[in-house]
Design an enzyme around this catalytic site. Structure first.
Site, PDB file in Angstrom:
ATOM      1  N   CYS A   6       0.846  -1.207   0.000  1.00 38.39           N
ATOM      2  CA  CYS A   6       0.000   0.000   0.000  1.00 38.39           C
ATOM      3  C   CYS A   6       0.876   1.250   0.000  1.00 38.39           C
ATOM      4  O   CYS A   6       0.554   2.242  -0.663  1.00 38.39           O
ATOM      5  CB  CYS A   6      -0.947  -0.004   1.198  1.00 38.39           C
ATOM      6  SG  CYS A   6      -2.368  -1.098   1.010  1.00 38.39           S
ATOM      7  N   HIS A  45      -6.204  -2.804  -1.289  1.00 37.18           N
ATOM      8  CA  HIS A  45      -5.602  -3.774  -0.373  1.00 37.18           C
ATOM      9  C   HIS A  45      -6.493  -5.004  -0.225  1.00 37.18           C
ATOM     10  O   HIS A  45      -7.614  -4.916   0.277  1.00 37.18           O
ATOM     11  CB  HIS A  45      -5.361  -3.151   1.013  1.00 37.18           C
ATOM     12  CG  HIS A  45      -4.719  -4.111   1.960  1.00 37.18           C
ATOM     13  ND1 HIS A  45      -3.362  -4.294   2.015  1.00 37.18           N
ATOM     14  CD2 HIS A  45      -5.258  -4.989   2.845  1.00 37.18           C
ATOM     15  CE1 HIS A  45      -3.078  -5.237   2.904  1.00 37.18           C
ATOM     16  NE2 HIS A  45      -4.221  -5.679   3.424  1.00 37.18           N
ATOM     17  N   ASN A  86       1.471 -16.639  -4.017  1.00 33.14           N
ATOM     18  CA  ASN A  86       1.635 -17.343  -2.754  1.00 33.14           C
ATOM     19  C   ASN A  86       0.495 -16.939  -1.831  1.00 33.14           C
ATOM     20  O   ASN A  86       0.210 -15.747  -1.679  1.00 33.14           O
ATOM     21  CB  ASN A  86       2.973 -16.972  -2.111  1.00 33.14           C
ATOM     22  CG  ASN A  86       4.155 -17.527  -2.885  1.00 33.14           C
ATOM     23  OD1 ASN A  86       4.100 -18.652  -3.381  1.00 33.14           O
ATOM     24  ND2 ASN A  86       5.220 -16.750  -3.003  1.00 33.14           N
ATOM     25  N   GLY A  92       4.820 -19.591   1.788  1.00 28.80           N
ATOM     26  CA  GLY A  92       5.944 -18.662   1.886  1.00 28.80           C
ATOM     27  C   GLY A  92       5.546 -17.214   1.673  1.00 28.80           C
ATOM     28  O   GLY A  92       6.410 -16.353   1.516  1.00 28.80           O
ATOM     29  N   HIS A  99      -0.566 -10.426  -4.544  1.00 25.83           N
ATOM     30  CA  HIS A  99       0.299 -10.095  -5.684  1.00 25.83           C
ATOM     31  C   HIS A  99       0.582 -11.344  -6.495  1.00 25.83           C
ATOM     32  O   HIS A  99       0.603 -12.451  -5.968  1.00 25.83           O
ATOM     33  CB  HIS A  99       1.627  -9.471  -5.221  1.00 25.83           C
ATOM     34  CG  HIS A  99       2.362 -10.282  -4.187  1.00 25.83           C
ATOM     35  ND1 HIS A  99       2.030 -10.227  -2.846  1.00 25.83           N
ATOM     36  CD2 HIS A  99       3.392 -11.151  -4.287  1.00 25.83           C
ATOM     37  CE1 HIS A  99       2.833 -11.036  -2.167  1.00 25.83           C
ATOM     38  NE2 HIS A  99       3.664 -11.620  -3.018  1.00 25.83           N
ATOM     39  N   HIS A 101       3.693 -12.845  -8.833  1.00 26.62           N
ATOM     40  CA  HIS A 101       5.065 -12.729  -9.321  1.00 26.62           C
ATOM     41  C   HIS A 101       5.021 -13.092 -10.804  1.00 26.62           C
ATOM     42  O   HIS A 101       4.495 -14.152 -11.167  1.00 26.62           O
ATOM     43  CB  HIS A 101       5.984 -13.756  -8.632  1.00 26.62           C
ATOM     44  CG  HIS A 101       6.088 -13.598  -7.155  1.00 26.62           C
ATOM     45  ND1 HIS A 101       7.218 -13.084  -6.551  1.00 26.62           N
ATOM     46  CD2 HIS A 101       5.230 -13.896  -6.146  1.00 26.62           C
ATOM     47  CE1 HIS A 101       7.044 -13.083  -5.234  1.00 26.62           C
ATOM     48  NE2 HIS A 101       5.850 -13.574  -4.961  1.00 26.62           N
TER      49      HIS A 101
END
Ligand code: 5GP
Ligand code: ZN
Length: 114
Positions: A6, A45, A86, A92, A99, A101
């Protein structure tokens, strides 16, 4: 608001942005695990995949459309890329703002549960 992502959205923590629209931000991971390692986040968020609600359906789609655009920008749309989320302690996950990756830029190893 103590959430690090954020703060990146607000601009109070710097990041190397690679893509932005009204609802989505993407920036380079601070500890890259591949030649291309970008984090794609909603500006809203949401802590984890488990916290996604039916009203977020469009937003989750937006993250995938952003991933396509970023793959094109990074020149890996054709060569390939991996999107990873994740969710929770066993995965992890360390930053509790949802999010993906986006990993690319080399032949990635086989997915490994360990
Ligand atoms: P997770 O394990 O939660 O899926 O991944 C969090 C990712 O965020 C890690 O790959 C980590 O390197 C990255 N990260 C953590 N803090 C920062 C930061 O302040 N800036 C950037 N650009 N990446 C971060
Ligand atoms: Zn957040």
């Amino acid at each position: 608001m103590s959430c690090i992502f954020c703060k990146i959205v607000e601009g109070s923590i710097p990041s190397t942005k690679v893509y932005e629209n009204e609802h989505v931000l993407a920036f380079r991971d601070i500890q890259p695990a591949a030649p291309v390692h970008i984090l794609i986040i909603p500006k809203k968020h949401i802590a984890t995949m488990n916290d996604v609600e039916p009203d977020d359906r469009g937003l989750i789609g937006d993250l995938h459309i952003a991933a396509q655009e970023i793959a094109k920008q990074e020149g890996v749309f054709e060569s390939g890329y991996r999107l990873i989320n994740n969710c929770g302690a066993d995965s992890g996950q360390v930053v509790f703002h949802i999010h993906y990756h986006l990993l690319a830029g080399e032949k990635l190893g086989a997915l490994n549960a360990k």
